[in-house]
Design a protein around this motif. Structure first.
Motif, PDB file in Angstrom:
ATOM      1  N   GLU A 297     -43.592  10.198 -22.792  1.00 39.20           N
ATOM      2  CA  GLU A 297     -42.526  10.382 -23.783  1.00 39.20           C
ATOM      3  C   GLU A 297     -41.171   9.989 -23.205  1.00 39.20           C
ATOM      4  N   ARG A 298     -40.954  10.282 -21.929  1.00 35.45           N
ATOM      5  CA  ARG A 298     -39.709   9.849 -21.292  1.00 35.45           C
ATOM      6  C   ARG A 298     -39.640   8.325 -21.233  1.00 35.45           C
ATOM      7  N   LEU A 299     -40.769   7.689 -20.980  1.00 40.16           N
ATOM      8  CA  LEU A 299     -40.794   6.227 -20.966  1.00 40.16           C
ATOM      9  C   LEU A 299     -40.516   5.678 -22.356  1.00 40.16           C
ATOM     10  N   ALA A 300     -41.079   6.299 -23.395  1.00 38.15           N
ATOM     11  CA  ALA A 300     -40.824   5.847 -24.763  1.00 38.15           C
ATOM     12  C   ALA A 300     -39.335   5.917 -25.080  1.00 38.15           C
ATOM     13  N   GLN A 301     -38.667   6.985 -24.643  1.00 35.70           N
ATOM     14  CA  GLN A 301     -37.225   7.105 -24.856  1.00 35.70           C
ATOM     15  C   GLN A 301     -36.483   5.978 -24.154  1.00 35.70           C
ATOM     16  N   ALA A 302     -36.869   5.695 -22.912  1.00 39.35           N
ATOM     17  CA  ALA A 302     -36.207   4.630 -22.158  1.00 39.35           C
ATOM     18  C   ALA A 302     -36.433   3.274 -22.813  1.00 39.35           C
ATOM     19  N   LEU A 303     -37.654   3.019 -23.276  1.00 38.25           N
ATOM     20  CA  LEU A 303     -37.957   1.732 -23.902  1.00 38.25           C
ATOM     21  C   LEU A 303     -37.197   1.551 -25.203  1.00 38.25           C
ATOM     22  N   ARG A 304     -36.984   2.641 -25.938  1.00 42.10           N
ATOM     23  CA  ARG A 304     -36.222   2.555 -27.186  1.00 42.10           C
ATOM     24  C   ARG A 304     -34.767   2.189 -26.935  1.00 42.10           C
TER      25      ARG A 304
ATOM     26  N   SER B 155     -33.440  -4.270 -21.692  1.00 40.91           N
ATOM     27  CA  SER B 155     -34.063  -4.973 -20.576  1.00 40.91           C
ATOM     28  C   SER B 155     -34.416  -3.949 -19.509  1.00 40.91           C
ATOM     29  N   GLY B 156     -35.003  -4.403 -18.432  1.00 40.71           N
ATOM     30  CA  GLY B 156     -35.398  -3.495 -17.363  1.00 40.71           C
ATOM     31  C   GLY B 156     -36.868  -3.676 -17.014  1.00 40.71           C
ATOM     32  N   ARG B 157     -37.176  -3.523 -15.754  1.00 46.05           N
ATOM     33  CA  ARG B 157     -38.540  -3.745 -15.281  1.00 46.05           C
ATOM     34  C   ARG B 157     -39.337  -2.450 -15.322  1.00 46.05           C
ATOM     35  N   LEU B 158     -40.560  -2.543 -15.807  1.00 50.66           N
ATOM     36  CA  LEU B 158     -41.445  -1.380 -15.853  1.00 50.66           C
ATOM     37  C   LEU B 158     -41.718  -0.874 -14.442  1.00 50.66           C
ATOM     38  N   GLU B 159     -41.808  -1.774 -13.476  1.00 47.09           N
ATOM     39  CA  GLU B 159     -42.076  -1.386 -12.095  1.00 47.09           C
ATOM     40  C   GLU B 159     -40.983  -0.478 -11.547  1.00 47.09           C
ATOM     41  N   THR B 160     -39.725  -0.790 -11.912  1.00 45.91           N
ATOM     42  CA  THR B 160     -38.599   0.034 -11.453  1.00 45.91           C
ATOM     43  C   THR B 160     -38.678   1.430 -12.034  1.00 45.91           C
ATOM     44  N   TRP B 161     -38.999   1.529 -13.332  1.00 41.21           N
ATOM     45  CA  TRP B 161     -39.127   2.840 -13.966  1.00 41.21           C
ATOM     46  C   TRP B 161     -40.285   3.611 -13.340  1.00 41.21           C
ATOM     47  N   ALA B 162     -41.415   2.948 -13.133  1.00 43.02           N
ATOM     48  CA  ALA B 162     -42.580   3.610 -12.535  1.00 43.02           C
ATOM     49  C   ALA B 162     -42.246   4.147 -11.150  1.00 43.02           C
ATOM     50  N   ASP B 163     -41.497   3.362 -10.371  1.00 44.05           N
ATOM     51  CA  ASP B 163     -41.127   3.792  -9.028  1.00 44.05           C
ATOM     52  C   ASP B 163     -40.237   5.025  -9.081  1.00 44.05           C
ATOM     53  N   SER B 164     -39.349   5.092 -10.077  1.00 33.78           N
ATOM     54  CA  SER B 164     -38.464   6.260 -10.207  1.00 33.78           C
ATOM     55  C   SER B 164     -39.236   7.525 -10.548  1.00 33.78           C
ATOM     56  N   GLU B 165     -40.417   7.371 -11.146  1.00 26.68           N
ATOM     57  CA  GLU B 165     -41.267   8.506 -11.500  1.00 26.68           C
ATOM     58  C   GLU B 165     -42.376   8.739 -10.483  1.00 26.68           C
ATOM     59  N   GLN B 166     -42.367   7.936  -9.420  1.00 24.17           N
ATOM     60  CA  GLN B 166     -43.391   7.997  -8.368  1.00 24.17           C
ATOM     61  C   GLN B 166     -44.791   7.789  -8.948  1.00 24.17           C
ATOM     62  N   LEU B 167     -44.891   6.794  -9.816  1.00 26.25           N
ATOM     63  CA  LEU B 167     -46.154   6.421 -10.433  1.00 26.25           C
ATOM     64  C   LEU B 167     -46.429   4.944 -10.181  1.00 26.25           C
ATOM     65  N   ALA B 168     -47.701   4.582 -10.135  1.00 30.02           N
ATOM     66  CA  ALA B 168     -48.073   3.179  -9.991  1.00 30.02           C
ATOM     67  C   ALA B 168     -47.867   2.468 -11.323  1.00 30.02           C
ATOM     68  N   PRO B 169     -47.374   1.223 -11.319  1.00 27.24           N
ATOM     69  CA  PRO B 169     -47.181   0.496 -12.573  1.00 27.24           C
ATOM     70  C   PRO B 169     -48.438   0.428 -13.427  1.00 27.24           C
ATOM     71  N   GLU B 170     -49.603   0.294 -12.788  1.00 31.25           N
ATOM     72  CA  GLU B 170     -50.859   0.228 -13.540  1.00 31.25           C
ATOM     73  C   GLU B 170     -51.137   1.553 -14.242  1.00 31.25           C
ATOM     74  N   THR B 171     -50.830   2.661 -13.572  1.00 36.77           N
ATOM     75  CA  THR B 171     -51.005   3.983 -14.179  1.00 36.77           C
ATOM     76  C   THR B 171     -50.090   4.142 -15.382  1.00 36.77           C
ATOM     77  N   VAL B 172     -48.858   3.685 -15.247  1.00 33.11           N
ATOM     78  CA  VAL B 172     -47.884   3.783 -16.329  1.00 33.11           C
ATOM     79  C   VAL B 172     -48.340   2.972 -17.533  1.00 33.11           C
ATOM     80  N   SER B 173     -48.765   1.748 -17.304  1.00 34.95           N
ATOM     81  CA  SER B 173     -49.180   0.881 -18.413  1.00 34.95           C
ATOM     82  C   SER B 173     -50.380   1.451 -19.146  1.00 34.95           C
ATOM     83  N   ARG B 174     -51.400   1.888 -18.396  1.00 30.62           N
ATOM     84  CA  ARG B 174     -52.609   2.428 -19.031  1.00 30.62           C
ATOM     85  C   ARG B 174     -52.322   3.755 -19.732  1.00 30.62           C
ATOM     86  N   GLY B 175     -51.579   4.639 -19.071  1.00 35.31           N
ATOM     87  CA  GLY B 175     -51.298   5.949 -19.658  1.00 35.31           C
ATOM     88  C   GLY B 175     -50.454   5.846 -20.916  1.00 35.31           C
TER      89      GLY B 175
END
Length: 242
Positions: free
Chosen positions: A133-140, A144-164
């Motif tokens: 839900e926090r990612l949905a807020q950021a995407l809205r 621009s912005g890289r998904l990898e950067t957001w994932a790193d800020s949440e200490q999550l792997a980009p693949e985990t973020v995309s699938r979840g």
């Protein structure tokens, strides 16, 4: 000119409806806004506004061209009231104190019921959001912005973020951002006289052509259509097709 994509828009039946337990409605959109008021049972929804579990007394507000998916989570059938909603600036989950009284009013006059709904809305805070839900807020909000950067800020792997995120919202983060950005631009061009090139730059599109393609893909019509006739069409739902 409205394109064949309008056939993807679901029709909205105003009034009370009973839906079977276990029903899943995949991600879809409507050309006009509406409100869903839960009378009995519960369901989950993932939309541009966020991810919500709604029970009796809860209200989910959708502006035009909101994209969302639904799952009925209660063991019993779901009983809901749908009413017109014409405000794209007020969306998400709210509550009312007496949904049954609103349903009785809607039987007599749906427009009066819509006015009563607006006057009775109770805001619900958004505490303890899941990372999807926090990612949905950021995407809205981000153009621009890289998904990898957001994932790193949440200490999550980009693949985990995309699938979840896809499991939670029924679409990839990339598509969610593109569609929500196109919808923000569509709302802006309807209420602003700014040149389309200026809106494209403000919303982070590469150029005017990119803006036009994205709005056309979301709404079934190009910006020129919405500038000339679109306000009336969006408010009446005329663009809907079953």
């Amino acid at each position: 000119m409205v394109t064949d994509r309008q056939a993807r828009f679901r029709m909205i039946r105003f009034g009370v409806e009973n839906l079977k337990a276990g029903l899943v409605v995949s991600r879809h959109r409507h050309a006009s806004g509406y409100a869903t008021i839960v009378l009995a049972g519960s369901f989950e929804e993932a939309s541009f506004a966020g991810r919500f579990i709604a029970g009796p007394g809860d209200v989910l507000l959708h502006g035009a061209f909101d994209c969302h998916a639904n799952w009925i989570t209660s063991r019993c059938s779901l009983k809901i009231l749908r009413l017109p909603w014409c405000d794209n600036q007020i969306e998400g989950r709210f509550q009312i104190r007496d949904p049954d009284a609103l349903a009785r009013l809607a039987e007599r006059d749906p427009i009066e019921a819509m006015d009563q709904l607006r006057a009775s809305l109770i805001h619900i805070g958004s505490a303890g959001l899941h990372w999807t839900e926090r990612l949905a807020q950021a995407l809205r909000l981000q153009t621009s912005g890289r998904l990898e950067t957001w994932a790193d800020s949440e200490q999550l792997a980009p693949e985990t973020v995309s699938r979840g995120f896809h499991r939670a919202f029924g679409v990839t983060p990339k598509v969610f951002r593109i569609e929500s950005r196109a919808r923000r631009a569509w709302n802006l061009l309807r209420c602003s006289s700014s040149p389309l090139t200026e809106i494209a730059h403000q919303m982070g599109f590469a150029d005017h052509a990119h803006l036009s393609r994205s709005i056309g893909a979301l709404t079934g019509a190009p910006p020129s259509y919405w500038r000339t006739r679109g306000v009336a069409v969006a408010e009446t739902g005329e663009v809907n097709s079953s």
